[in-house]
Write an enzyme that holds these catalytic residues in place. Structure first.
Site, mmCIF file in Angstrom:
data_model
loop_
_atom_site.group_PDB
_atom_site.id
_atom_site.type_symbol
_atom_site.label_atom_id
_atom_site.label_comp_id
_atom_site.label_asym_id
_atom_site.label_seq_id
_atom_site.Cartn_x
_atom_site.Cartn_y
_atom_site.Cartn_z
ATOM 1 N N LEU A 116 10.978 0.468 -3.946
ATOM 2 C CA LEU A 116 11.980 -0.355 -3.499
ATOM 3 C C LEU A 116 11.583 -2.010 -3.598
ATOM 4 O O LEU A 116 12.579 -2.561 -3.219
ATOM 5 C CB LEU A 116 12.190 0.056 -2.053
ATOM 6 C CG LEU A 116 12.527 1.467 -1.684
ATOM 7 C CD1 LEU A 116 12.515 1.758 -0.386
ATOM 8 C CD2 LEU A 116 13.974 1.640 -2.027
ATOM 9 N N SER A 117 10.620 -2.242 -4.000
ATOM 10 C CA SER A 117 9.997 -3.558 -4.077
ATOM 11 C C SER A 117 10.821 -4.524 -5.239
ATOM 12 O O SER A 117 11.347 -5.439 -4.610
ATOM 13 C CB SER A 117 8.574 -3.617 -4.369
ATOM 14 O OG SER A 117 8.029 -3.164 -3.310
ATOM 15 N N THR A 154 0.587 -0.302 -6.074
ATOM 16 C CA THR A 154 0.834 0.942 -5.240
ATOM 17 C C THR A 154 0.179 2.143 -5.650
ATOM 18 O O THR A 154 -0.395 2.167 -6.454
ATOM 19 C CB THR A 154 2.411 1.292 -5.062
ATOM 20 O OG1 THR A 154 2.752 2.081 -3.938
ATOM 21 C CG2 THR A 154 3.171 1.465 -6.264
ATOM 22 N N LYS A 179 -4.065 1.480 -5.399
ATOM 23 C CA LYS A 179 -4.663 0.526 -4.443
ATOM 24 C C LYS A 179 -6.310 0.346 -3.818
ATOM 25 O O LYS A 179 -6.654 -0.676 -3.727
ATOM 26 C CB LYS A 179 -4.090 1.114 -2.936
ATOM 27 C CG LYS A 179 -2.628 0.770 -2.954
ATOM 28 C CD LYS A 179 -1.969 1.041 -1.560
ATOM 29 C CE LYS A 179 -0.553 0.452 -1.190
ATOM 30 N NZ LYS A 179 -0.184 0.710 0.131
ATOM 31 N N ASN A 190 -3.017 -4.322 -1.860
ATOM 32 C CA ASN A 190 -1.558 -4.195 -2.354
ATOM 33 C C ASN A 190 -0.975 -5.630 -2.934
ATOM 34 O O ASN A 190 0.242 -5.236 -3.511
ATOM 35 C CB ASN A 190 -0.815 -3.756 -1.417
ATOM 36 C CG ASN A 190 -0.486 -4.448 -0.453
ATOM 37 O OD1 ASN A 190 -1.146 -5.697 -0.114
ATOM 38 N ND2 ASN A 190 1.018 -4.551 0.386
ATOM 39 N N ASP A 238 -0.068 -5.067 4.038
ATOM 40 C CA ASP A 238 0.302 -3.867 4.684
ATOM 41 C C ASP A 238 0.012 -4.226 6.187
ATOM 42 O O ASP A 238 0.868 -3.897 7.088
ATOM 43 C CB ASP A 238 -0.299 -2.734 4.273
ATOM 44 C CG ASP A 238 0.495 -1.880 3.143
ATOM 45 O OD1 ASP A 238 1.589 -2.310 2.889
ATOM 46 O OD2 ASP A 238 -0.088 -1.123 2.386
ATOM 47 N N GLY A 281 -4.783 8.838 7.050
ATOM 48 C CA GLY A 281 -4.732 8.526 5.693
ATOM 49 C C GLY A 281 -4.793 7.026 5.250
ATOM 50 O O GLY A 281 -5.335 6.179 5.899
ATOM 51 N N GLY A 282 -4.310 6.751 4.258
ATOM 52 C CA GLY A 282 -4.449 5.587 3.625
ATOM 53 C C GLY A 282 -3.780 4.289 4.608
ATOM 54 O O GLY A 282 -4.254 3.169 4.898
ATOM 55 N N ALA A 283 -2.293 4.791 5.092
ATOM 56 C CA ALA A 283 -1.671 3.797 5.789
ATOM 57 C C ALA A 283 -2.250 3.620 7.307
ATOM 58 O O ALA A 283 -2.387 2.520 7.680
ATOM 59 C CB ALA A 283 -0.069 4.332 6.005
ATOM 60 N N LEU A 325 6.292 4.775 10.557
ATOM 61 C CA LEU A 325 6.069 4.112 9.091
ATOM 62 C C LEU A 325 7.083 4.518 8.187
ATOM 63 O O LEU A 325 7.201 4.028 7.093
ATOM 64 C CB LEU A 325 4.489 4.170 8.544
ATOM 65 C CG LEU A 325 3.431 3.238 8.907
ATOM 66 C CD1 LEU A 325 3.510 2.620 10.197
ATOM 67 C CD2 LEU A 325 2.041 3.378 8.312
HETATM 68 P P1 NAP Z 1 -1.918 9.769 3.132
HETATM 69 O O1 NAP Z 1 -2.884 8.875 2.636
HETATM 70 O O2 NAP Z 1 -1.688 10.945 2.216
HETATM 71 O O3 NAP Z 1 -2.136 10.151 4.736
HETATM 72 C C1 NAP Z 1 -1.047 10.949 5.388
HETATM 73 C C2 NAP Z 1 -1.860 11.535 6.543
HETATM 74 O O4 NAP Z 1 -0.933 12.285 7.396
HETATM 75 C C3 NAP Z 1 -3.216 12.460 6.233
HETATM 76 O O5 NAP Z 1 -3.983 12.043 7.495
HETATM 77 C C4 NAP Z 1 -2.606 13.701 6.705
HETATM 78 O O6 NAP Z 1 -3.642 14.596 7.169
HETATM 79 C C5 NAP Z 1 -1.468 13.357 7.659
HETATM 80 N N1 NAP Z 1 -0.529 14.748 7.539
HETATM 81 C C6 NAP Z 1 0.116 15.078 6.578
HETATM 82 N N2 NAP Z 1 0.836 16.138 6.697
HETATM 83 C C7 NAP Z 1 0.572 16.425 8.204
HETATM 84 C C8 NAP Z 1 0.941 17.262 9.009
HETATM 85 N N3 NAP Z 1 1.731 18.276 8.737
HETATM 86 N N4 NAP Z 1 0.364 17.460 10.634
HETATM 87 C C9 NAP Z 1 -0.501 16.592 10.743
HETATM 88 N N5 NAP Z 1 -0.999 15.685 9.753
HETATM 89 C C10 NAP Z 1 -0.232 15.613 8.593
HETATM 90 O O7 NAP Z 1 -0.725 9.012 3.243
HETATM 91 P P2 NAP Z 1 -0.530 7.424 3.342
HETATM 92 O O8 NAP Z 1 -0.532 6.628 2.206
HETATM 93 O O9 NAP Z 1 -1.067 7.143 4.581
HETATM 94 O O10 NAP Z 1 1.457 7.379 3.884
HETATM 95 C C11 NAP Z 1 1.664 8.145 5.067
HETATM 96 C C12 NAP Z 1 3.052 7.665 5.369
HETATM 97 O O11 NAP Z 1 3.106 6.325 5.747
HETATM 98 C C13 NAP Z 1 4.121 8.177 4.277
HETATM 99 O O12 NAP Z 1 5.191 8.557 5.110
HETATM 100 C C14 NAP Z 1 4.425 6.836 3.665
HETATM 101 O O13 NAP Z 1 5.720 6.758 3.223
HETATM 102 C C15 NAP Z 1 4.349 5.894 4.671
HETATM 103 N N6 NAP Z 1 3.983 4.368 4.549
HETATM 104 C C16 NAP Z 1 4.888 3.569 4.953
HETATM 105 C C17 NAP Z 1 4.654 2.075 4.558
HETATM 106 C C18 NAP Z 1 5.545 1.061 4.678
HETATM 107 O O14 NAP Z 1 5.446 0.075 4.341
HETATM 108 N N7 NAP Z 1 6.554 1.397 5.782
HETATM 109 C C19 NAP Z 1 3.248 1.789 4.047
HETATM 110 C C20 NAP Z 1 2.571 2.668 3.576
HETATM 111 C C21 NAP Z 1 2.934 4.218 3.823
HETATM 112 P P3 NAP Z 1 -4.827 15.140 6.208
HETATM 113 O O15 NAP Z 1 -5.562 13.994 6.173
HETATM 114 O O16 NAP Z 1 -5.602 16.251 7.248
HETATM 115 O O17 NAP Z 1 -4.415 15.765 5.209
#
Ligand code: NAP
Length: 292
Positions: free
Chosen positions: A21-22, A67, A71, A92, A107, A133-135, A234
């Site tokens: 979307l950027s 992205t 990253k 980022n 971020d 996770g990463g966020a 998020l």
């Molecule tokens: P990620 O690194 O894959 O981390 C996701 C986390 O959620 C992990 O800790 C994972 O647990 C946990 N998880 C996933 N499914 C789950 C479930 N069913 N029950 C419990 N925990 C669960 O992803 P990310 O990059 O951090 O991104 C996470 C979210 O943030 C996404 O929706 C992304 O779109 C959003 N985001 C938004 C922005 C923004 O600017 N608005 C920026 C970055 C990210 P495990 O480690 O145990 O697998």
């Protein structure tokens, strides 16, 4: 806009990149401020990352966003990395310096911006972060910037939680971080005034799901009379998520991922062009894209 011989180049690298979307958000901002430049999506495969970054330098690109999935790996190709990005472990936003590319993580700024705008004193408060996770890393750094006294990261995998906690040891940020399994939420939430969902639970096409049910969510801030709890998701699609819909019905203040996305982009743009970012224009372009 008319491309000229002087038109400058900004962009974003990732794989896949077609969903980003950027580009519409940043190009709306560039047009609004009248900066002679374009922001272009570049699909870059992992095996070609080093070559791509060298190519962007050779082509005179002013700066670029990074992205998924680059990253972390991009950090090995930069001449300078801000302490904040080092602590978060991800970059980022990249820009040119005399020494080469420099990188940071906007971020964190994107996450805190709406909370700072609230004007509330977060000093000493308890934040609970869902997901490790990463966020979640940017959110932890943001909670520390806000001055939260306790930051609890809650996850479903004990080994990953332990690794998450260990990864901050020796960090210059040293956030007041503790980790806990999902089952501890019932004891953590009553004294918490900030709850952040960094898991993808509730993201389209699973918009009917929520990381917490309404009963558990209702306990947020119960032991903090006079303080309106904040629920921050998020996720930016759907709007609102089921989590924020429930939070709003309980009288909590909701923030969604659009704010974070807008403000991380605004911080990057200001770094590149040295002008104030037109935040309202960027938000409008982003929302139009999401609703389009
Ligand atoms: P990620 O690194 O894959 O981390 C996701 C986390 O959620 C992990 O800790 C994972 O647990 C946990 N998880 C996933 N499914 C789950 C479930 N069913 N029950 C419990 N925990 C669960 O992803 P990310 O990059 O951090 O991104 C996470 C979210 O943030 C996404 O929706 C992304 O779109 C959003 N985001 C938004 C922005 C923004 O600017 N608005 C920026 C970055 C990210 P495990 O480690 O145990 O697998």
């Amino acid at each position: 806009m008319t491309l000229t011989g002087k038109t400058q180049l900004l962009g974003i690298i990732g794989d896949p990149i077609g969903h980003s979307l950027s580009p519409p958000m940043q190009n709306a901002a560039l047009a609004h401020v009248g900066w002679d430049g374009v922001y272009v999506p570049f699909g870059v495969k992992g095996a070609e990352l080093e070559q791509a970054i060298a190519g962007l330098w050779a082509l005179g690109v002013v700066g670029f966003n990074v992205t998924i999935p680059h990253k972390q790996r991009v950090m090995t190709h930069l001449a300078e990395i801000t302490p904040l990005a080092q602590a978060v472990g991800a970059v980022n936003t990249v820009w040119r310096t005399a020494q080469g590319w420099a990188g940071t993580n906007t971020d964190v700024q994107g996450f805190v911006a709406p909370l700072v705008a609230q004007g509330r004193d977060w000093g000493g408060s308890r934040a609970v972060v869902l997901g490790n996770g990463g966020a979640a890393r940017a959110v932890v750094a943001g909670c520390q910037q806000l001055g939260c006294g306790e930051i609890w990261v809650v996850g479903r995998d004990r080994a990953k939680l332990a690794a998450f906690a260990a990864s901050w040891q020796g960090s210059p940020l040293a956030p007041p971080l503790q980790v806990a399994p999902w089952g501890d939420l019932a004891t953590l939430l009553p004294a918490a005034t900030l709850l952040v969902n960094t898991t993808p639970i509730g993201m389209a096409p699973h918009g009917d799901q929520s990381p917490l049910d309404v009963t558990l969510l209702a306990s947020l801030g119960r032991d903090c009379p006079g303080i309106a709890p904040v629920a921050y998701d998020l996720i930016y699609n759907p709007r609102p998520t089921q989590f924020l819909h429930l939070a709003q019905s309980l009288g909590f203040t909701p923030y969604d991922g659009v704010e974070m996305l807008v403000y991380q982009g605004a911080a990057a743009l200001e770094q590149w062009i040295g002008l104030p970012a037109p935040v309202a224009v960027m938000r409008r372009a982003l929302v139009a894209q999401l609703e389009g």
